[in-house]
Design a protein around this motif. Structure first.
Motif, short mmCIF file in Angstrom:
data_model
loop_
_atom_site.label_atom_id
_atom_site.label_comp_id
_atom_site.label_asym_id
_atom_site.label_seq_id
_atom_site.Cartn_x
_atom_site.Cartn_y
_atom_site.Cartn_z
N ASN B 49 29.33 15.45 -17.50
CA ASN B 49 28.31 14.41 -17.48
C ASN B 49 28.38 13.60 -16.18
O ASN B 49 27.35 13.24 -15.61
N THR B 50 29.58 13.33 -15.72
CA THR B 50 29.76 12.59 -14.46
C THR B 50 29.10 13.35 -13.32
O THR B 50 28.36 12.78 -12.52
N PHE B 51 29.36 14.66 -13.25
CA PHE B 51 28.76 15.47 -12.17
C PHE B 51 27.23 15.46 -12.28
O PHE B 51 26.53 15.25 -11.29
N LEU B 52 26.72 15.65 -13.49
CA LEU B 52 25.26 15.70 -13.67
C LEU B 52 24.62 14.36 -13.27
O LEU B 52 23.58 14.33 -12.62
N ASN B 53 25.28 13.26 -13.66
CA ASN B 53 24.74 11.95 -13.32
C ASN B 53 24.71 11.71 -11.82
O ASN B 53 23.75 11.16 -11.30
N LEU B 54 25.78 12.13 -11.13
CA LEU B 54 25.84 11.95 -9.68
C LEU B 54 24.73 12.75 -9.00
O LEU B 54 24.08 12.27 -8.07
N ILE B 55 24.51 13.96 -9.49
CA ILE B 55 23.46 14.81 -8.91
C ILE B 55 22.10 14.16 -9.09
O ILE B 55 21.29 14.11 -8.18
N GLU B 56 21.88 13.62 -10.29
CA GLU B 56 20.60 12.98 -10.56
C GLU B 56 20.42 11.71 -9.73
O GLU B 56 19.38 11.49 -9.10
N LEU B 57 21.45 10.90 -9.72
CA LEU B 57 21.42 9.62 -9.01
C LEU B 57 21.14 9.81 -7.52
O LEU B 57 20.39 9.07 -6.91
N GLN B 58 21.77 10.83 -6.95
CA GLN B 58 21.64 11.03 -5.50
C GLN B 58 20.55 12.04 -5.17
O GLN B 58 20.38 12.42 -4.02
N ASN B 59 19.85 12.48 -6.23
CA ASN B 59 18.71 13.37 -6.06
C ASN B 59 19.07 14.62 -5.26
O ASN B 59 18.39 15.00 -4.31
N ILE B 60 20.16 15.27 -5.65
CA ILE B 60 20.66 16.43 -4.92
C ILE B 60 20.05 17.71 -5.50
O ILE B 60 19.93 17.86 -6.72
N LYS B 61 19.66 18.63 -4.63
CA LYS B 61 18.94 19.81 -5.10
C LYS B 61 19.74 21.11 -4.96
O LYS B 61 19.31 22.15 -5.42
N ASP B 62 20.86 21.07 -4.28
CA ASP B 62 21.53 22.35 -3.98
C ASP B 62 22.90 22.48 -4.64
O ASP B 62 23.74 23.22 -4.20
N VAL B 63 23.12 21.72 -5.69
CA VAL B 63 24.40 21.81 -6.41
C VAL B 63 24.12 22.26 -7.85
O VAL B 63 23.27 21.69 -8.53
N ILE B 64 24.81 23.31 -8.26
CA ILE B 64 24.65 23.84 -9.62
C ILE B 64 25.87 23.46 -10.43
O ILE B 64 27.00 23.61 -9.95
N VAL B 65 25.65 22.99 -11.65
CA VAL B 65 26.78 22.72 -12.55
C VAL B 65 26.70 23.68 -13.72
O VAL B 65 25.65 23.84 -14.33
N THR B 66 27.80 24.33 -14.02
CA THR B 66 27.80 25.25 -15.15
C THR B 66 29.12 25.12 -15.91
O THR B 66 29.97 24.32 -15.55
N THR B 67 29.26 25.91 -16.99
CA THR B 67 30.49 25.80 -17.79
C THR B 67 31.15 27.16 -17.93
O THR B 67 30.53 28.20 -17.74
N SER B 68 32.43 27.15 -18.25
CA SER B 68 33.12 28.39 -18.57
C SER B 68 34.12 28.06 -19.67
O SER B 68 34.22 26.91 -20.10
N GLY B 69 34.84 29.06 -20.12
CA GLY B 69 35.78 28.86 -21.22
C GLY B 69 37.13 28.38 -20.74
O GLY B 69 37.28 27.87 -19.64
N CYS B 70 38.12 28.59 -21.59
CA CYS B 70 39.49 28.19 -21.30
C CYS B 70 40.03 29.05 -20.16
O CYS B 70 39.84 30.25 -20.13
N ALA B 71 40.73 28.41 -19.22
CA ALA B 71 41.26 29.15 -18.08
C ALA B 71 42.72 29.53 -18.30
O ALA B 71 43.36 30.12 -17.43
N GLY B 72 43.26 29.15 -19.46
CA GLY B 72 44.63 29.55 -19.78
C GLY B 72 45.68 28.52 -19.41
O GLY B 72 46.87 28.78 -19.52
N LEU B 73 45.24 27.36 -18.95
CA LEU B 73 46.21 26.32 -18.57
C LEU B 73 45.85 25.02 -19.30
O LEU B 73 45.53 24.01 -18.68
N CYS B 74 45.90 25.10 -20.63
CA CYS B 74 45.35 24.04 -21.46
C CYS B 74 45.96 22.67 -21.18
O CYS B 74 45.31 21.66 -21.32
N SER B 75 47.23 22.64 -20.79
CA SER B 75 47.89 21.35 -20.60
C SER B 75 47.38 20.62 -19.36
O SER B 75 47.63 19.44 -19.19
N ARG B 76 46.67 21.35 -18.49
CA ARG B 76 46.16 20.69 -17.28
C ARG B 76 44.67 20.36 -17.37
O ARG B 76 44.04 19.98 -16.40
N GLU B 77 44.07 20.52 -18.55
CA GLU B 77 42.66 20.18 -18.74
C GLU B 77 42.48 18.67 -18.70
O GLU B 77 43.44 17.96 -18.97
#
Lengths: 179, 127
Positions: B49-77
């Motif tokens: 949400n922080t990333f999406l808000n910054l993109i919207e606030l600064q009206n940025i057009k060339d940054v994509i935000v996406t998601t993925s699953g667990c990377a296997g290092l749960c303690s560092r999430e």
């Protein structure tokens, strides 16, 4: 998980990993029955009977990165601590339906949380998946469906930041169902 | 006050249609937020949400935000990977809102790693 909206995000991610193209989320509050029902159904690859039976066991997971899967185990825990239960129906190649019930007024029932945020995150991360959200409070109903947006605005990418921001506002303003 | 309706998207849609033709350099940066059970429980939704808000606030057009699953290092999430086109992907760990903002400002916008949050640089493979 602090609230149900985070559980929803988590379980819906399972659907996405199961290659679902349509995910339906329903949250139904029935005051008279003192019941809150959460249903998440998808058209993903489904599970075999054996797998589905033991899927809330933390040591049952399809993932390769680690050996435990806690998503459904957490949700089951949340239902049990609020006098409810978790039911899983799944058919390979058809899909999966997860039903979680809670006693609405139970002191340990987790709050619903920020549904708008959850839906927006799901769309942002998976713009090709259709997501339908259905919220009922007694006889009042609110439905949000990404298909509607795609139909009215076929040329607008649904994961554009200002569209996502619109969806967040749209859901959070309309989700408060009061007489 | 009347509630917002789906049709209220008209204005945005019109705006998007106009700008689509002049959009350039789409996808200069890709941010992937890890959204496994571990990530979500640790606060990944806030990070995204922080990333999406910054993109919207600064009206940025060339940054994509996406998601993925667990990377296997749960303690560092919560974790996120930032990929600037032409550069090695950088994996960040132990994120919070403040760190996400700093990563956005320094790395996404100016191309400089935020060293104190870096977990690894370059692709990795899980056996």
């Amino acid at each position: 998980m602090e609230d149900l909206s985070l559980h929803i995000l988590d379980i819906a991610e399972n659907s996405i990993n199961a290659n679902a193209k349509n995910i339906e989320i329903s949250l139904i509050e029935e005051k008279e029955k003192d019941l809150l029902t959460l249903v998440i159904s998808d058209d993903g690859i489904g599970m075999t009977k054996d797998f589905a039976q033991d899927v809330t066991n933390p040591f049952q997971t399809t993932r390769m990165t680690r050996k435990v899967g806690l998503g459904l185990a957490f949700l089951e825990e949340a239902t049990k601590s609020a006098n409810g239960k978790l039911t899983i129906e799944s058919t390979p190649n058809i899909g999966t339906k997860i039903t979680a019930t809670f006693q609405l007024s139970h002191i340990d029932r987790k709050p619903i949380g920020n549904i708008a945020e959850t839906i927006v995150m799901l769309i942002a991360g998976n713009p090709d998946v259709d997501i339908k959200y259905n919220h009922c409070v007694d006889e009042l109903q609110f439905i949000f469906d990404t298909k509607d947006i795609r139909e009215i605005y076929p040329n607008i990418p649904i994961n554009l930041v200002n569209v996502l921001s619109f969806i967040r506002k749209y859901i959070s303003e309309n989700i408060n169902l009061k007489k | 006050m009347a509630k917002i309706k789906i049709e209220d998207l008209d204005k945005i849609a019109e705006d998007v249609r106009r700008k689509m033709n002049i959009r350039e350099g789409a996808g200069r940066v890709k941010i992937t937020v890890h959204m496994g059970t571990c990530g979500i429980a640790a606060g990944a939704r806030t990070i995204m949400n922080t990333f999406l808000n910054l993109i919207e606030l600064q009206n940025i057009k060339d940054v994509i935000v996406t998601t993925s699953g667990c990377a296997g290092l749960c303690s560092r999430e919560p974790m996120a990977t930032v990929e600037v086109v032409g550069q090695a992907p950088v994996k960040y760990a132990d994120l919070n809102e403040e760190r996400a903002k700093k990563i956005f400002e320094d790395h996404v916008m100016k191309g400089r790693y935020v060293e104190e949050c870096v977990l690894s640089i370059g692709s990795e493979r899980i056996q």
